[in-house]
Design a protein around this motif. Sequence first.
Motif, PDB file in Angstrom:
ATOM      1  N   ALA A  28       0.836  -1.216   0.000  1.00 52.48           N
ATOM      2  CA  ALA A  28       0.000   0.000   0.000  1.00 52.48           C
ATOM      3  C   ALA A  28       0.861   1.253   0.000  1.00 52.48           C
ATOM      4  N   ARG A  29       0.347   2.319  -0.638  1.00 56.35           N
ATOM      5  CA  ARG A  29       1.017   3.633  -0.606  1.00 56.35           C
ATOM      6  C   ARG A  29      -0.014   4.696  -0.300  1.00 56.35           C
ATOM      7  N   PRO A  30       0.351   5.699   0.539  1.00 59.37           N
ATOM      8  CA  PRO A  30      -0.556   6.835   0.696  1.00 59.37           C
ATOM      9  C   PRO A  30      -0.625   7.628  -0.613  1.00 59.37           C
ATOM     10  N   LEU A  31      -1.785   8.175  -0.896  1.00 62.01           N
ATOM     11  CA  LEU A  31      -1.982   9.026  -2.077  1.00 62.01           C
ATOM     12  C   LEU A  31      -2.388  10.410  -1.585  1.00 62.01           C
ATOM     13  N   ALA A  32      -1.652  11.431  -1.990  1.00 64.20           N
ATOM     14  CA  ALA A  32      -2.022  12.811  -1.624  1.00 64.20           C
ATOM     15  C   ALA A  32      -2.554  13.485  -2.890  1.00 64.20           C
ATOM     16  N   GLY A  33      -1.769  14.401  -3.491  1.00 64.43           N
ATOM     17  CA  GLY A  33      -2.233  15.050  -4.723  1.00 64.43           C
ATOM     18  C   GLY A  33      -2.048  14.168  -5.947  1.00 64.43           C
ATOM     19  N   GLY A  34      -1.197  13.152  -5.826  1.00 67.66           N
ATOM     20  CA  GLY A  34      -0.986  12.208  -6.934  1.00 67.66           C
ATOM     21  C   GLY A  34      -0.094  12.739  -8.046  1.00 67.66           C
ATOM     22  N   HIS A  35       0.480  13.940  -7.885  1.00 68.46           N
ATOM     23  CA  HIS A  35       1.228  14.522  -9.000  1.00 68.46           C
ATOM     24  C   HIS A  35       2.689  14.086  -9.073  1.00 68.46           C
ATOM     25  N   LEU A 112       1.759  20.027   0.132  1.00 66.76           N
ATOM     26  CA  LEU A 112       3.050  20.249   0.791  1.00 66.76           C
ATOM     27  C   LEU A 112       3.560  18.932   1.385  1.00 66.76           C
ATOM     28  N   GLY A 113       2.650  18.163   2.006  1.00 64.72           N
ATOM     29  CA  GLY A 113       3.057  16.886   2.610  1.00 64.72           C
ATOM     30  C   GLY A 113       3.618  15.927   1.571  1.00 64.72           C
ATOM     31  N   GLY A 114       2.966  15.847   0.417  1.00 68.15           N
ATOM     32  CA  GLY A 114       3.459  14.979  -0.660  1.00 68.15           C
ATOM     33  C   GLY A 114       4.819  15.436  -1.149  1.00 68.15           C
ATOM     34  N   VAL A 116       7.152  17.077   0.538  1.00 71.57           N
ATOM     35  CA  VAL A 116       8.267  16.813   1.477  1.00 71.57           C
ATOM     36  C   VAL A 116       8.462  15.316   1.753  1.00 71.57           C
ATOM     37  N   ALA A 117       7.392  14.516   1.613  1.00 69.03           N
ATOM     38  CA  ALA A 117       7.498  13.082   1.935  1.00 69.03           C
ATOM     39  C   ALA A 117       7.988  12.245   0.759  1.00 69.03           C
ATOM     40  N   ASN A 118       7.888  12.803  -0.446  1.00 70.62           N
ATOM     41  CA  ASN A 118       8.182  12.048  -1.663  1.00 70.62           C
ATOM     42  C   ASN A 118       9.615  11.513  -1.697  1.00 70.62           C
ATOM     43  N   PRO A 121      14.924  14.166  -4.887  1.00 70.29           N
ATOM     44  CA  PRO A 121      15.815  15.312  -4.660  1.00 70.29           C
ATOM     45  C   PRO A 121      15.437  16.521  -5.500  1.00 70.29           C
ATOM     46  N   GLY A 122      14.611  16.325  -6.527  1.00 69.70           N
ATOM     47  CA  GLY A 122      14.166  17.436  -7.371  1.00 69.70           C
ATOM     48  C   GLY A 122      13.043  18.244  -6.749  1.00 69.70           C
ATOM     49  N   ASN A 123      12.392  17.743  -5.725  1.00 66.72           N
ATOM     50  CA  ASN A 123      11.326  18.519  -5.062  1.00 66.72           C
ATOM     51  C   ASN A 123      11.932  19.761  -4.411  1.00 66.72           C
ATOM     52  N   GLY A 164       4.257   2.431   6.618  1.00 65.86           N
ATOM     53  CA  GLY A 164       2.931   2.684   7.186  1.00 65.86           C
ATOM     54  C   GLY A 164       2.788   4.041   7.852  1.00 65.86           C
ATOM     55  N   GLU A 165       3.894   4.789   8.005  1.00 63.75           N
ATOM     56  CA  GLU A 165       3.792   6.114   8.628  1.00 63.75           C
ATOM     57  C   GLU A 165       3.408   7.164   7.592  1.00 63.75           C
ATOM     58  N   ILE A 166       2.632   8.154   8.037  1.00 64.27           N
ATOM     59  CA  ILE A 166       2.346   9.297   7.160  1.00 64.27           C
ATOM     60  C   ILE A 166       2.773  10.600   7.844  1.00 64.27           C
ATOM     61  N   VAL A 190       9.848  27.038 -17.868  1.00 58.04           N
ATOM     62  CA  VAL A 190       8.807  27.161 -16.843  1.00 58.04           C
ATOM     63  C   VAL A 190       8.205  25.775 -16.578  1.00 58.04           C
ATOM     64  N   GLY A 191       8.032  25.442 -15.311  1.00 59.29           N
ATOM     65  CA  GLY A 191       7.405  24.164 -14.964  1.00 59.29           C
ATOM     66  C   GLY A 191       8.401  23.038 -14.750  1.00 59.29           C
ATOM     67  N   ASP A 192       9.695  23.324 -14.954  1.00 53.39           N
ATOM     68  CA  ASP A 192      10.695  22.262 -14.849  1.00 53.39           C
ATOM     69  C   ASP A 192      11.193  22.120 -13.399  1.00 53.39           C
TER      70      ASP A 192
HETATM   71  C1  LIG Z   1       4.581  18.385 -14.650  1.00 48.59           C
HETATM   72  C2  LIG Z   1       5.040  18.373 -13.213  1.00 48.59           C
HETATM   73  C3  LIG Z   1       6.039  19.255 -12.827  1.00 48.59           C
HETATM   74  C4  LIG Z   1       6.457  19.266 -11.501  1.00 48.59           C
HETATM   75  N1  LIG Z   1       7.449  20.162 -11.130  1.00 48.59           N
HETATM   76  C5  LIG Z   1       7.832  20.212  -9.850  1.00 48.59           C
HETATM   77  C6  LIG Z   1       8.807  21.145  -9.429  1.00 48.59           C
HETATM   78  O1  LIG Z   1       9.311  21.959 -10.189  1.00 48.59           O
HETATM   79  N2  LIG Z   1       9.156  21.140  -8.121  1.00 48.59           N
HETATM   80  C7  LIG Z   1       8.603  20.281  -7.208  1.00 48.59           C
HETATM   81  O2  LIG Z   1       8.949  20.338  -6.043  1.00 48.59           O
HETATM   82  N3  LIG Z   1       7.683  19.384  -7.577  1.00 48.59           N
HETATM   83  C8  LIG Z   1       7.282  19.327  -8.876  1.00 48.59           C
HETATM   84  N4  LIG Z   1       6.329  18.418  -9.248  1.00 48.59           N
HETATM   85  C9  LIG Z   1       5.818  17.465  -8.231  1.00 48.59           C
HETATM   86  C10 LIG Z   1       4.636  18.063  -7.473  1.00 48.59           C
HETATM   87  O3  LIG Z   1       5.042  19.156  -6.661  1.00 48.59           O
HETATM   88  C11 LIG Z   1       3.979  16.990  -6.592  1.00 48.59           C
HETATM   89  O4  LIG Z   1       2.707  17.478  -6.302  1.00 48.59           O
HETATM   90  C12 LIG Z   1       4.698  16.655  -5.314  1.00 48.59           C
HETATM   91  O5  LIG Z   1       6.003  16.199  -5.557  1.00 48.59           O
HETATM   92  C13 LIG Z   1       4.013  15.497  -4.566  1.00 48.59           C
HETATM   93  O6  LIG Z   1       2.874  15.954  -3.926  1.00 48.59           O
HETATM   94  P1  LIG Z   1       1.512  15.190  -4.109  1.00 48.59           P
HETATM   95  O7  LIG Z   1       0.587  15.775  -3.117  1.00 48.59           O
HETATM   96  O8  LIG Z   1       1.119  15.250  -5.524  1.00 48.59           O
HETATM   97  O9  LIG Z   1       1.924  13.716  -3.635  1.00 48.59           O
HETATM   98  P2  LIG Z   1       1.659  12.280  -4.275  1.00 48.59           P
HETATM   99  O10 LIG Z   1       2.086  12.267  -5.688  1.00 48.59           O
HETATM  100  O11 LIG Z   1       0.296  11.829  -3.972  1.00 48.59           O
HETATM  101  O12 LIG Z   1       2.679  11.415  -3.394  1.00 48.59           O
HETATM  102  C14 LIG Z   1       4.079  11.484  -3.589  1.00 48.59           C
HETATM  103  C15 LIG Z   1       4.769  10.445  -2.700  1.00 48.59           C
HETATM  104  O13 LIG Z   1       4.676  10.844  -1.329  1.00 48.59           O
HETATM  105  C16 LIG Z   1       3.897   9.891  -0.582  1.00 48.59           C
HETATM  106  N5  LIG Z   1       3.045  10.712   0.274  1.00 48.59           N
HETATM  107  C17 LIG Z   1       2.163  11.677  -0.117  1.00 48.59           C
HETATM  108  N6  LIG Z   1       1.639  12.296   0.939  1.00 48.59           N
HETATM  109  C18 LIG Z   1       2.192  11.693   2.027  1.00 48.59           C
HETATM  110  C19 LIG Z   1       2.052  11.897   3.419  1.00 48.59           C
HETATM  111  N7  LIG Z   1       1.254  12.860   3.924  1.00 48.59           N
HETATM  112  N8  LIG Z   1       2.765  11.117   4.253  1.00 48.59           N
HETATM  113  C20 LIG Z   1       3.589  10.158   3.783  1.00 48.59           C
HETATM  114  N9  LIG Z   1       3.763   9.923   2.465  1.00 48.59           N
HETATM  115  C21 LIG Z   1       3.071  10.683   1.607  1.00 48.59           C
HETATM  116  C22 LIG Z   1       3.149   9.043  -1.584  1.00 48.59           C
HETATM  117  O14 LIG Z   1       2.900   7.746  -1.111  1.00 48.59           O
HETATM  118  C23 LIG Z   1       4.122   9.047  -2.749  1.00 48.59           C
HETATM  119  O15 LIG Z   1       5.145   8.111  -2.533  1.00 48.59           O
HETATM  120  C24 LIG Z   1       5.875  18.379 -10.559  1.00 48.59           C
HETATM  121  C25 LIG Z   1       4.881  17.491 -10.957  1.00 48.59           C
HETATM  122  C26 LIG Z   1       4.460  17.484 -12.271  1.00 48.59           C
HETATM  123  C27 LIG Z   1       3.376  16.531 -12.668  1.00 48.59           C
END
Ligand SMILES: Cc1cc2nc3c(=O)[nH]c(=O)nc-3n(C[C@H](O)[C@H](O)[C@H](O)COP(=O)(O)OP(=O)(O)OC[C@H]3O[C@@H](n4cnc5c(N)ncnc54)[C@H](O)[C@@H]3O)c2cc1C
Length: 288
Positions: A28-35, A112-114, A116-118, A121-123, A164-166, A190-192
């Motif tokens: 299982a994996r937590p899903l936040a914004g999914g991006h 924000l949680g996604g 920082v938790a992801n 290194p590009g975040n 299992g921790e979030i 832009v967007g990179d």
């Molecule tokens: C086109 C594109 C460009 C982007 N450019 C950038 C950029 O320039 N800079 C940048 O920083 N990011 C970028 N991102 C990533 C974006 O910021 C993501 O939203 C972010 O990295 C993850 O947040 P999320 O909420 O979508 O998490 P999710 O995608 O849902 O989850 C990411 C990971 O973290 C885990 N997770 C999520 N929430 C938690 C939680 N609360 N506790 C524990 N684990 C958790 C998930 O299980 C998964 O492994 C980009 C994404 C896209 C699609």
Amino acid sequence: MIPASFTYHRPTSVPQAVALLAELGDEARPLAGGHSLIPMMKLRLAVPAHLVDLSALSELRGVRQQGSEITIGAMTSQHDLIGSQLIAAKLPILRETALLIADPQVRYVGTLGGNVANGDPGNDMPAVMMCLDASYAVAGARGERRIAARKFYHGAYFTALEPGEIVTAIHLTAPPERHGYAYEKLKRKVGDYATAAAAVVLTHDGTKVTACSIGLTNVAETPLWAEEAGRILVGSSLDPSTVKRATAAAEAITAPASDNRGPAAYRTRMAGVMLARALVRAAARAAQ
Ligand SMILES: Cc1cc2nc3c(=O)[nH]c(=O)nc-3n(C[C@H](O)[C@H](O)[C@H](O)COP(=O)(O)OP(=O)(O)OC[C@H]3O[C@@H](n4cnc5c(N)ncnc54)[C@H](O)[C@@H]3O)c2cc1C
């Protein structure tokens, strides 16, 4: 580009979410914004059998202040961070950084949680959190704990989270009122994601720097806190020779990969250039 099949779960409280994650285990994996997660699933780089969606956990959203501590719920979107008056007033570097993440579409949903938790290194947010000495509140089947951002990142996609921790919230202490700050990010378009980026928070007494903290993004397997570079700058007037020593100290702790953002030596040098630019802007803001 279609993810493998998975079972979708939508808990309505944190205890329910952590119980589900404990029960479902490694599959299982937590899903936040999914991006970050959904693109990885589409590429089959992640193949979770279960997704535990955190989006119904309304207690994980929002920004609040209690005394000197500011708490940001893990499910607060990057867009909401940009719109928060409290963040703009107390932690403006977070607003500046969020505005440099991706594009509005991603920021509306990405949390924000996604971010920082992801563990990517590009975040952008992790280095800023290290710079600000943030801590992450974490909940799991065995209870709650706090982890310092500076101790959270162990390798690419490898963090201090136990299975299992979030992350439930990010805790920060606002820097002094007249602090200077800047997040400088070099990107190809832009967007990179960053080729290299630097976060600076400093205070200045009019003649010299009295405190300085520096974070670096995407120039190693983890975000970096450039402790030595910050120490070199404290007590200085940000004169060119001290800035040169500090940028050299920051560059020395980088170990970027050579990739389509450039060769390793270039990305290391760009970390120093981003730091020098961030120092100029932060100092100008501190003096206002
Ligand atoms: C086109 C594109 C460009 C982007 N450019 C950038 C950029 O320039 N800079 C940048 O920083 N990011 C970028 N991102 C990533 C974006 O910021 C993501 O939203 C972010 O990295 C993850 O947040 P999320 O909420 O979508 O998490 P999710 O995608 O849902 O989850 C990411 C990971 O973290 C885990 N997770 C999520 N929430 C938690 C939680 N609360 N506790 C524990 N684990 C958790 C998930 O299980 C998964 O492994 C980009 C994404 C896209 C699609």
